[in-house]
Scaffold this active site. Sequence first.
Site, short mmCIF file in Angstrom:
data_model
loop_
_atom_site.label_atom_id
_atom_site.label_comp_id
_atom_site.label_asym_id
_atom_site.label_seq_id
_atom_site.Cartn_x
_atom_site.Cartn_y
_atom_site.Cartn_z
N ASP A 70 0.85 -1.19 0.00
CA ASP A 70 0.00 0.00 0.00
C ASP A 70 0.89 1.25 0.00
O ASP A 70 1.91 1.31 0.68
CB ASP A 70 -0.91 0.00 1.23
N ILE A 71 0.49 2.24 -0.79
CA ILE A 71 1.29 3.46 -0.93
C ILE A 71 1.27 4.30 0.34
O ILE A 71 2.17 5.13 0.55
CB ILE A 71 0.77 4.27 -2.15
N GLU A 109 -12.09 3.53 -1.25
CA GLU A 109 -11.52 4.59 -2.10
C GLU A 109 -11.33 4.11 -3.53
O GLU A 109 -11.44 4.91 -4.46
CB GLU A 109 -10.16 5.03 -1.55
N VAL A 110 -10.95 2.87 -3.68
CA VAL A 110 -10.62 2.36 -5.01
C VAL A 110 -11.66 1.30 -5.39
O VAL A 110 -11.77 0.26 -4.72
CB VAL A 110 -9.20 1.76 -5.05
N HIS A 163 -10.54 -5.44 -3.39
CA HIS A 163 -9.19 -5.73 -2.87
C HIS A 163 -9.27 -6.06 -1.40
O HIS A 163 -10.19 -5.66 -0.70
CB HIS A 163 -8.25 -4.54 -3.10
N HIS A 191 -6.95 -5.88 2.13
CA HIS A 191 -5.77 -5.35 2.82
C HIS A 191 -5.23 -6.43 3.76
O HIS A 191 -6.01 -7.08 4.47
CB HIS A 191 -6.14 -4.16 3.70
N ASN A 200 -12.81 -3.12 2.30
CA ASN A 200 -13.81 -2.05 2.37
C ASN A 200 -14.71 -2.13 1.15
O ASN A 200 -14.22 -2.30 0.03
CB ASN A 200 -13.13 -0.68 2.41
P1 AMP Z 1 -9.78 1.28 0.20
O1 AMP Z 1 -10.15 2.46 1.04
O2 AMP Z 1 -10.07 -0.02 0.88
O3 AMP Z 1 -10.39 1.39 -1.18
O4 AMP Z 1 -8.21 1.29 0.08
C1 AMP Z 1 -7.51 1.76 -1.01
C2 AMP Z 1 -6.05 1.71 -0.66
O5 AMP Z 1 -5.31 1.87 -1.84
C3 AMP Z 1 -5.60 2.79 0.34
O6 AMP Z 1 -5.05 2.16 1.49
C4 AMP Z 1 -4.54 3.56 -0.46
O7 AMP Z 1 -3.45 3.98 0.34
C5 AMP Z 1 -4.12 2.54 -1.51
N1 AMP Z 1 -3.57 3.08 -2.74
C6 AMP Z 1 -4.07 4.08 -3.50
N2 AMP Z 1 -3.30 4.28 -4.59
C7 AMP Z 1 -2.30 3.38 -4.51
C8 AMP Z 1 -1.18 3.07 -5.34
N3 AMP Z 1 -0.92 3.75 -6.47
N4 AMP Z 1 -0.35 2.08 -4.95
C9 AMP Z 1 -0.58 1.40 -3.82
N5 AMP Z 1 -1.62 1.63 -2.99
C10 AMP Z 1 -2.47 2.61 -3.33
#
Ligand code: AMP
Length: 126
Positions: free
Chosen positions: A39-40, A105-106, A110, A112, A97
């Site tokens: 994770d970034i 967020e994405v 996925h 974690h 999530n």
């Molecule tokens: P979620 O809130 O479960 O959708 O988590 C999305 C996760 O993706 C967050 O923990 C971000 O820090 C992570 N994230 C977003 N962009 C990147 C990226 N380019 N590389 C790695 N992790 C990312």
Amino acid sequence: MPVPGLGPYDDSNIFARILRGEIPCKRVYEDLWALAFHDINPQAPTHVLVIPKGRYVSVADFAASASDAEIAGFVRAVGKVAQDLGLEAPGYRILANMGDHAGQEVPHFHVHLFGGRSLGPMLARS
Ligand code: AMP
């Protein structure tokens, strides 16, 4: 497949771009079914994301639409990554999530993996 409350899959999401090789990631593991990367913005000493390679928004979407081979491959990848990172013995947490209430967020399904320290209560009390 569109998921109620989540909408159709968006091919411009950041994980789709990582899968297409358009942006880099710190890869931990990859096979036919899954990609794992750091994770970034890590929230634990070990914070790795495992994503299926297919176009799924949520676990409901994945469960309904993915093939048995994709589902088995993804679950096996999550277990292998946890094992390979040495998380089994000390313990770790997996979390996914989905949608607004979870703050997803994405919009690419996925999981974690958090580890490397004691992780405290499962949810913050608000
Ligand atoms: P979620 O809130 O479960 O959708 O988590 C999305 C996760 O993706 C967050 O923990 C971000 O820090 C992570 N994230 C977003 N962009 C990147 C990226 N380019 N590389 C790695 N992790 C990312």
